[in-house]
Design an enzyme around this catalytic site. Structure first.
Site, PDB file in Angstrom:
ATOM      1  CG  PHE A 123      -1.877   1.056   1.407  1.00 42.32           C
ATOM      2  CD1 PHE A 123      -3.048   1.059   0.663  1.00 42.32           C
ATOM      3  CD2 PHE A 123      -1.694   2.067   2.345  1.00 42.32           C
ATOM      4  CE1 PHE A 123      -4.020   2.044   0.841  1.00 42.32           C
ATOM      5  CE2 PHE A 123      -2.654   3.054   2.537  1.00 42.32           C
ATOM      6  CZ  PHE A 123      -3.812   3.042   1.782  1.00 42.32           C
ATOM      7  CG  LEU A 125      -1.387   7.326   1.885  1.00 41.21           C
ATOM      8  CD1 LEU A 125      -2.160   7.996   0.743  1.00 41.21           C
ATOM      9  CD2 LEU A 125      -2.371   7.039   3.039  1.00 41.21           C
ATOM     10  N   PRO A 128       7.920  10.936   1.930  1.00 40.27           N
ATOM     11  CG  PRO A 128      10.063  11.009   1.008  1.00 40.27           C
ATOM     12  CD  PRO A 128       8.646  10.618   0.692  1.00 40.27           C
ATOM     13  CB  THR A 158       3.796  -3.166   5.188  1.00 38.42           C
ATOM     14  OG1 THR A 158       3.920  -2.263   6.284  1.00 38.42           O
ATOM     15  CG2 THR A 158       3.719  -4.591   5.707  1.00 38.42           C
ATOM     16  CG  ASP A 240     -12.521   4.458   7.979  1.00 36.23           C
ATOM     17  OD1 ASP A 240     -11.762   5.134   8.701  1.00 36.23           O
ATOM     18  OD2 ASP A 240     -13.497   4.948   7.363  1.00 36.23           O
ATOM     19  NE  ARG A 243      -6.503   4.877  10.424  1.00 35.42           N
ATOM     20  CZ  ARG A 243      -6.803   6.085   9.974  1.00 35.42           C
ATOM     21  NH1 ARG A 243      -8.020   6.562  10.138  1.00 35.42           N
ATOM     22  NH2 ARG A 243      -5.885   6.805   9.355  1.00 35.42           N
ATOM     23  CG  LEU A 339      10.132 -12.396  31.752  1.00 33.18           C
ATOM     24  CD1 LEU A 339       8.657 -12.061  31.652  1.00 33.18           C
ATOM     25  CD2 LEU A 339      10.600 -13.068  30.470  1.00 33.18           C
ATOM     26  CD  GLU A 364      -2.869  -0.258   8.246  1.00 31.47           C
ATOM     27  OE1 GLU A 364      -4.096  -0.165   8.197  1.00 31.47           O
ATOM     28  OE2 GLU A 364      -2.238  -1.273   7.895  1.00 31.47           O
ATOM     29  CD  GLU A 368       0.097  11.143  18.796  1.00 30.88           C
ATOM     30  OE1 GLU A 368       0.179  10.243  17.925  1.00 30.88           O
ATOM     31  OE2 GLU A 368       0.771  11.112  19.836  1.00 30.88           O
TER      32      GLU A 368
HETATM   33  N1  CAA Z   1     -14.033   7.740   4.759  1.00 31.85           N
HETATM   34  C1  CAA Z   1     -14.461   8.429   3.677  1.00 31.85           C
HETATM   35  N2  CAA Z   1     -14.164   9.742   3.468  1.00 31.85           N
HETATM   36  C2  CAA Z   1     -13.417  10.356   4.391  1.00 31.85           C
HETATM   37  C3  CAA Z   1     -12.954   9.715   5.546  1.00 31.85           C
HETATM   38  C4  CAA Z   1     -13.291   8.343   5.724  1.00 31.85           C
HETATM   39  N3  CAA Z   1     -12.879   7.650   6.778  1.00 31.85           N
HETATM   40  N4  CAA Z   1     -12.227  10.588   6.280  1.00 31.85           N
HETATM   41  C5  CAA Z   1     -12.248  11.751   5.632  1.00 31.85           C
HETATM   42  N5  CAA Z   1     -12.968  11.605   4.474  1.00 31.85           N
HETATM   43  C6  CAA Z   1     -13.264  12.634   3.502  1.00 31.85           C
HETATM   44  C7  CAA Z   1     -14.010  13.774   4.173  1.00 31.85           C
HETATM   45  O1  CAA Z   1     -15.394  13.537   4.200  1.00 31.85           O
HETATM   46  C8  CAA Z   1     -13.646  14.947   3.299  1.00 31.85           C
HETATM   47  O2  CAA Z   1     -14.460  14.945   2.149  1.00 31.85           O
HETATM   48  P1  CAA Z   1     -15.180  16.311   1.628  1.00 31.85           P
HETATM   49  O3  CAA Z   1     -14.035  17.256   1.368  1.00 31.85           O
HETATM   50  O4  CAA Z   1     -15.901  15.887   0.401  1.00 31.85           O
HETATM   51  O5  CAA Z   1     -16.041  16.756   2.757  1.00 31.85           O
HETATM   52  C9  CAA Z   1     -12.223  14.640   2.851  1.00 31.85           C
HETATM   53  O6  CAA Z   1     -12.056  13.203   3.006  1.00 31.85           O
HETATM   54  C10 CAA Z   1     -11.181  15.338   3.665  1.00 31.85           C
HETATM   55  O7  CAA Z   1     -11.397  15.037   5.023  1.00 31.85           O
HETATM   56  P2  CAA Z   1     -10.608  15.768   6.192  1.00 31.85           P
HETATM   57  O8  CAA Z   1     -10.708  17.248   5.993  1.00 31.85           O
HETATM   58  O9  CAA Z   1     -11.071  15.191   7.499  1.00 31.85           O
HETATM   59  O10 CAA Z   1      -9.117  15.309   5.879  1.00 31.85           O
HETATM   60  P3  CAA Z   1      -7.751  15.813   6.514  1.00 31.85           P
HETATM   61  O11 CAA Z   1      -6.838  16.207   5.415  1.00 31.85           O
HETATM   62  O12 CAA Z   1      -8.009  16.753   7.639  1.00 31.85           O
HETATM   63  O13 CAA Z   1      -7.143  14.429   7.061  1.00 31.85           O
HETATM   64  C11 CAA Z   1      -6.582  12.744   8.677  1.00 31.85           C
HETATM   65  C12 CAA Z   1      -7.594  13.807   8.170  1.00 31.85           C
HETATM   66  C13 CAA Z   1      -7.457  11.895   9.609  1.00 31.85           C
HETATM   67  C14 CAA Z   1      -5.420  13.303   9.456  1.00 31.85           C
HETATM   68  C15 CAA Z   1      -6.057  11.884   7.489  1.00 31.85           C
HETATM   69  O14 CAA Z   1      -5.173  12.600   6.674  1.00 31.85           O
HETATM   70  C16 CAA Z   1      -5.354  10.639   7.982  1.00 31.85           C
HETATM   71  O15 CAA Z   1      -6.005   9.636   8.289  1.00 31.85           O
HETATM   72  N6  CAA Z   1      -3.989  10.653   8.056  1.00 31.85           N
HETATM   73  C17 CAA Z   1      -3.219   9.494   8.437  1.00 31.85           C
HETATM   74  C18 CAA Z   1      -2.792   8.730   7.208  1.00 31.85           C
HETATM   75  C19 CAA Z   1      -2.458   7.320   7.541  1.00 31.85           C
HETATM   76  O16 CAA Z   1      -3.167   6.640   8.296  1.00 31.85           O
HETATM   77  N7  CAA Z   1      -1.378   6.812   6.941  1.00 31.85           N
HETATM   78  C20 CAA Z   1      -0.984   5.465   7.118  1.00 31.85           C
HETATM   79  C21 CAA Z   1      -0.333   4.962   5.865  1.00 31.85           C
HETATM   80  S1  CAA Z   1      -0.463   3.275   5.555  1.00 31.85           S
HETATM   81  C22 CAA Z   1       0.685   2.510   6.515  1.00 31.85           C
HETATM   82  O17 CAA Z   1       0.789   2.781   7.665  1.00 31.85           O
HETATM   83  C23 CAA Z   1       1.593   1.568   5.887  1.00 31.85           C
HETATM   84  C24 CAA Z   1       1.526   0.171   6.132  1.00 31.85           C
HETATM   85  O18 CAA Z   1       1.905  -0.518   5.256  1.00 31.85           O
HETATM   86  C25 CAA Z   1       1.086  -0.490   7.408  1.00 31.85           C
END
Ligand code: CAA
Length: 381
Positions: A123, A125, A128, A158, A240, A243, A339, A364, A368
């Site tokens: 995945f 996303l 840097p 990953t 979602d 997580r 331990l 993911e 925070e």
């Molecule tokens: N489902 C559907 N739509 C969603 C949503 C969700 N869960 N969350 C937000 N949206 C939509 C909103 O409705 C909004 O849409 P509109 O503009 O049409 O209203 C749009 O997305 C923007 O939403 P926000 O303004 O809330 O977005 P934001 O820029 O403020 O971001 C955030 C919020 C929660 C911080 C988000 O950026 C986030 O989750 N960041 C973390 C990223 C992450 O988890 N990265 C992990 C990478 S993967 C990994 O870890 C690797 C691995 O291999 C394990």
């Protein structure tokens, strides 16, 4: 909330437990030391349907529900947390968006190989400068006829070193901000796609985590997931579900730590008589049960969303991951502490659990970020 597991769910859990003990656990300590990817293990898990748990049987998946998925993932992660995340990413972050946002051609092309273990998925996303702020994508996708040309660098992927298919997010129109991001399913063997440097981390060493480099990589438009500009929503919806998978991984780590601590106290009556130490394990065991309930609630809500598209599970998933990850860190810290010096030895299970637990609070979405999602559900912006 009906917590009674069906016979099918219990059988799937028992099958996962048997495989976890017989196939996953034996090499886990060695893979942690050598960073060897669990390739052979994955083949056996694939045969039991664990690489495509929720994927429709038409595409080679097991066609099961999210509750079954978290039950299996806890068992696998209890035996080897690195294998847990490999399995979680393949299911939640790669199979899910391809099945739910991809066209028929992309589904047929990618899903059977991701389910039968021919390929594992990655995945892409994080960049840097695009971690928590996932909308700050620098990777670009430029339309050229029936294709897109992708350029950019992804990090902390990953399965990056071992994967055969990736889901990539890229800017198709920077002027539109997060509505200018698009998602693609990409064949890792296509020209211009290659894994970069391995990421050397404190734990989860066998996950083949690496950079992913895209240089003039040509991707058919038919492999776009969702419409152009839908990529951010595809990423958020996918995360979602991801997580919930990481919450289940954290349950497995916490359970291994609680079992280890309790066994240590029972086997060392001098320590075991200490009420202070007993209480520390009792607290961890209680938090583990609470974390499992949150995780099952999130999984049940996701299952409901499959029948009723108006049901959302962002908050449930964030709460499960937040609490389960923090439970795993506390339980693993307690195991090392109980331990004593032996728990800090490089060969000690407690030490591996301690290193493996930490990332569950980070990947993911950090703890925070989970709180931001919960706060948004309470009406805070
Ligand atoms: N489902 C559907 N739509 C969603 C949503 C969700 N869960 N969350 C937000 N949206 C939509 C909103 O409705 C909004 O849409 P509109 O503009 O049409 O209203 C749009 O997305 C923007 O939403 P926000 O303004 O809330 O977005 P934001 O820029 O403020 O971001 C955030 C919020 C929660 C911080 C988000 O950026 C986030 O989750 N960041 C973390 C990223 C992450 O988890 N990265 C992990 C990478 S993967 C990994 O870890 C690797 C691995 O291999 C394990």
């Amino acid at each position: 909330m009906d917590l009674g597991l069906s016979r099918e769910q219990q059988e799937f859990q028992e099958r996962a437990r048997e495989l976890a003990e017989r196939v996953v656990a034996p090499g886990a300590a060695g893979r942690d030391l050598t960073s060897e990817f669990p390739e052979k293990v994955l083949r056996e898990l694939a045969a039991a349907g664990i690489l495509g748990v929720m994927v429709d049987q038409r595409y080679g998946g097991a066609g099961r529900d999210c509750v079954s998925y978290v039950l299996a993932l806890e068992e696998i992660s209890r035996a080897c947390a690195a294998t847990g995340v490999v399995v979680s990413v393949n299911n939640s972050l790669v199979c899910f968006p391809i099945e739910h946002f991809g066209g028929e051609e992309a589904r047929q092309r990618f899903l059977p190989a991701l389910c039968d273990g021919t390929h594992v998925g990655g995945f892409c996303l994080t960049e840097p400068n695009a971690g928590t702020d996932a909308s700050a994508q620098q990777t670009t996708a430029r339309r050229e006829g029936d294709d897109y040309i992708l350029d950019g660098t992804k990090i902390f992927v990953t399965n990056g070193l071992a994967c055969g298919a990736i889901v990539v997010f890229a800017m198709t129109d920077r002027s539109k901000g997060n509505k200018g991001i698009s998602a693609f399913a990409v064949d890792k063997c296509s020209p211009g796609v290659r894994a970069g440097q391995a990421e050397h981390k404190m734990g989860i060493n066998a996950s083949g985590t690496s950079e992913m480099l895209l240089e003039n990589a040509r991707v058919p438009a038919s492999h776009r997931l969702g419409n152009e500009g839908d990529g951010f929503k595809v990423a958020m919806t996918t995360l979602d579900g991801g997580r919930i998978g990481i919450a289940a991984q954290a349950l497995g780590i916490a359970r291994a730590a609680v079992e280890l601590s309790a066994a240590h106290l029972r086997e060392n009556p001098g320590k075991g008589r200490s009420q202070a130490l007993q209480h520390r394990v009792a607290e961890c065991a209680t938090e583990l049960e609470a974390a499992r309930l949150l995780t099952l609630r999130a999984a049940l809500t996701k299952d409901l969303s499959m029948q009723d598209r108006s049901v959302r599970y962002s908050r449930e998933a964030a709460q499960a991951k937040l609490f389960a990850a923090e439970t795993a860190v506390r339980a693993a810290t307690a195991a090392v502490q109980l331990l004593g010096p032996a728990g800090t030895a490089r060969s000690a299970l407690a030490e591996r659990l301690f290193r493996d637990a930490k990332i569950t609070e980070i990947y993911e979405g950090t703890s925070e970020v989970q709180k931001m999602v919960v706060a948004a559900s309470l009406g805070f912006r």
